[in-house]
Design an enzyme around this catalytic site. Sequence first.
Site, PDB file in Angstrom:
ATOM      1  N   LYS A 107       6.364 -19.809  11.233  1.00  0.00           N
ATOM      2  CA  LYS A 107       7.312 -18.906  10.412  1.00  0.00           C
ATOM      3  C   LYS A 107       8.338 -19.648  10.294  1.00  0.00           C
ATOM      4  CE  LYS A 107       7.080 -14.720   8.674  1.00  0.00           C
ATOM      5  NZ  LYS A 107       5.920 -13.901   8.306  1.00  0.00           N
TER       6      LYS A 107
ATOM      7  N   GLY B 180      10.132   1.011   1.929  1.00  0.00           N
ATOM      8  CA  GLY B 180      10.401  -0.205   1.226  1.00  0.00           C
ATOM      9  C   GLY B 180       9.873  -0.270  -0.177  1.00  0.00           C
ATOM     10  N   TYR B 181      10.437  -0.870  -0.809  1.00  0.00           N
ATOM     11  CA  TYR B 181       9.828  -0.716  -2.350  1.00  0.00           C
ATOM     12  C   TYR B 181       9.790  -2.155  -2.746  1.00  0.00           C
ATOM     13  CZ  TYR B 181       7.737   1.818  -5.963  1.00  0.00           C
ATOM     14  OH  TYR B 181       6.603   2.126  -6.771  1.00  0.00           O
ATOM     15  N   GLY B 182       9.695  -3.298  -1.812  1.00  0.00           N
ATOM     16  CA  GLY B 182       9.490  -4.668  -2.487  1.00  0.00           C
ATOM     17  C   GLY B 182       8.239  -4.994  -2.707  1.00  0.00           C
ATOM     18  N   ASN B 183       7.960  -6.405  -2.657  1.00  0.00           N
ATOM     19  CA  ASN B 183       6.654  -6.517  -3.112  1.00  0.00           C
ATOM     20  C   ASN B 183       5.522  -5.833  -2.383  1.00  0.00           C
ATOM     21  OD1 ASN B 183       3.945  -8.728  -2.618  1.00  0.00           O
ATOM     22  ND2 ASN B 183       4.713  -8.987  -4.943  1.00  0.00           N
TER      23      ASN B 183
ATOM     24  N   TYR C 290       5.531  -1.756  -3.177  1.00  0.00           N
ATOM     25  CA  TYR C 290       5.152  -1.729  -4.339  1.00  0.00           C
ATOM     26  C   TYR C 290       3.700  -1.582  -4.702  1.00  0.00           C
ATOM     27  CZ  TYR C 290       4.189  -1.691  -9.332  1.00  0.00           C
ATOM     28  OH  TYR C 290       3.824  -1.434 -10.475  1.00  0.00           O
TER      29      TYR C 290
HETATM   30  N1  GLU Z   1       4.776 -14.041   4.916  1.00  0.00           N
HETATM   31  C1  GLU Z   1       3.369 -13.393   4.649  1.00  0.00           C
HETATM   32  C2  GLU Z   1       2.827 -12.855   6.332  1.00  0.00           C
HETATM   33  O1  GLU Z   1       3.597 -12.378   6.719  1.00  0.00           O
HETATM   34  C3  GLU Z   1       2.394 -13.992   4.017  1.00  0.00           C
HETATM   35  C4  GLU Z   1       2.189 -15.768   4.834  1.00  0.00           C
HETATM   36  C5  GLU Z   1       1.510 -16.674   4.272  1.00  0.00           C
HETATM   37  O2  GLU Z   1       0.831 -16.255   2.964  1.00  0.00           O
HETATM   38  O3  GLU Z   1       1.107 -17.848   4.535  1.00  0.00           O
HETATM   39  O4  GLU Z   1       1.889 -12.730   6.302  1.00  0.00           O
END
Ligand code: GLU
Length: 428
Positions: free
Chosen positions: A118, A230-233, A236
């Site tokens: 991450k 939440g109302y992000g991607n 939603y």
């Molecule tokens: N950030 C997203 C997650 O927490 C997507 C990670 C990705 O597609 O590599 O799973």
Amino acid sequence: MYELLNYILGDLMTRLINPFDMAVTQLTSVAKLIDLDPNILEILKKPKREIIAHLPVKMDDGSIKVFTGYRVQHNDARGPYKGGIRYHPNVTLDEVRALAMWMTWKTAVMNLPYGGAKGGITCNPLEMSKGELERLTRRYTYAIREFIHPYIDIPAPDVYTNEQIMAWIMDTYSALAGRNEPGVVTAKPIELQGSEGRTEATGFGVMVTAREAIKKLGLNNSEITVAVQGYGNVSYWAAYYAHKWGYKLVAASDSKGGIYNPDGINPVDLLKHKRETGSVINYPKARNISNEELLELSVTVLVPGAIEEVITEKNADNIKAKIISEGANGPTTPKADKILFEKGILVIPDILANAGGVTTSYLEWVQNLMRYYWSKEEVLSKLEKRMVDAFECVYRISREKNIDMRSAAYIIAVSRVAKAIELRGIWP
Ligand code: GLU
């Protein structure tokens, strides 16, 4: 007086749970369940590599601001590191560490040939111009360029990052490499070899797992109510598919507050309102409620789809939903998990519920590597099958062992990673 003090202290303590401690607690309790080799547990408790970079960026007013960015690579025994990048004022190294570890379990539970990583930058993207965001993103990519690669570590979006940011990462990396490298990052725009279906993938997956849970509980399809925090991607698209499949969206929220209408809300119309006014609150066809109230509504499905640690020992007992599908990463603390399990609430854990995002990232990466592209129907049907299969597998183990779904998912994930480490051995 004493009670008040206790309450304030308790509230503070609840909010101060370090997310990395939470991730290690979850790992340690599963290690006991599966009798994990203590040497492998020691390896898994720590990330393999942590990159911290201080990033000078020219701001629009001519000044230079130095931001701090991270990339934490937790484990790559099963394949290249994979995971998003978060831009948020509260980003800390420990938060990124926790999120990186959760990615290792997420890719393992979905059986994707990846490890977990991450990234994050401590910044407030809502207060930055497009130019400032672009310069910050390119500087960050430059700082981590030696540690990312289509076969080493493949970033993607997370909270407050999007396909434009992925496009800048791809462009910066490709310019430095002297060739086009679309496979270095996923969730790119379609025009830059992104995948059909990636935008809606996470929310779609959240609802697919909720739908499977609804079937298991034998609930009547025409009486399903859904609340999304939440109302992000993520939230939603979860709301969108809920509505499309005939469930009733009754509540939604964002950082400014929530809204509620027991007769149902049209998710597309609500998004229009949010785009026009900057928030879901004051939506004329619903009444305002707080984020706390939203979590405690009597609904069939609750989707915590924003940030960590919103369901804690403080409010877990008041939760009335039958099913919780975790759109966000880490929304439920370990203590709250126990309370919810005792109350008989079916929690679909983050590493399964929101894995539609990384699974479609995988499908995008595969398309990038073979330079051959699938239609949206093909992508979403491949995704749906993987989500349903993983749900079945986790559900079966949770029933067999009479444990919650998170423990079951962790058993599968940690066992797979441990096996890979054992087979590879330690070298040098
Ligand atoms: N950030 C997203 C997650 O927490 C997507 C990670 C990705 O597609 O590599 O799973």
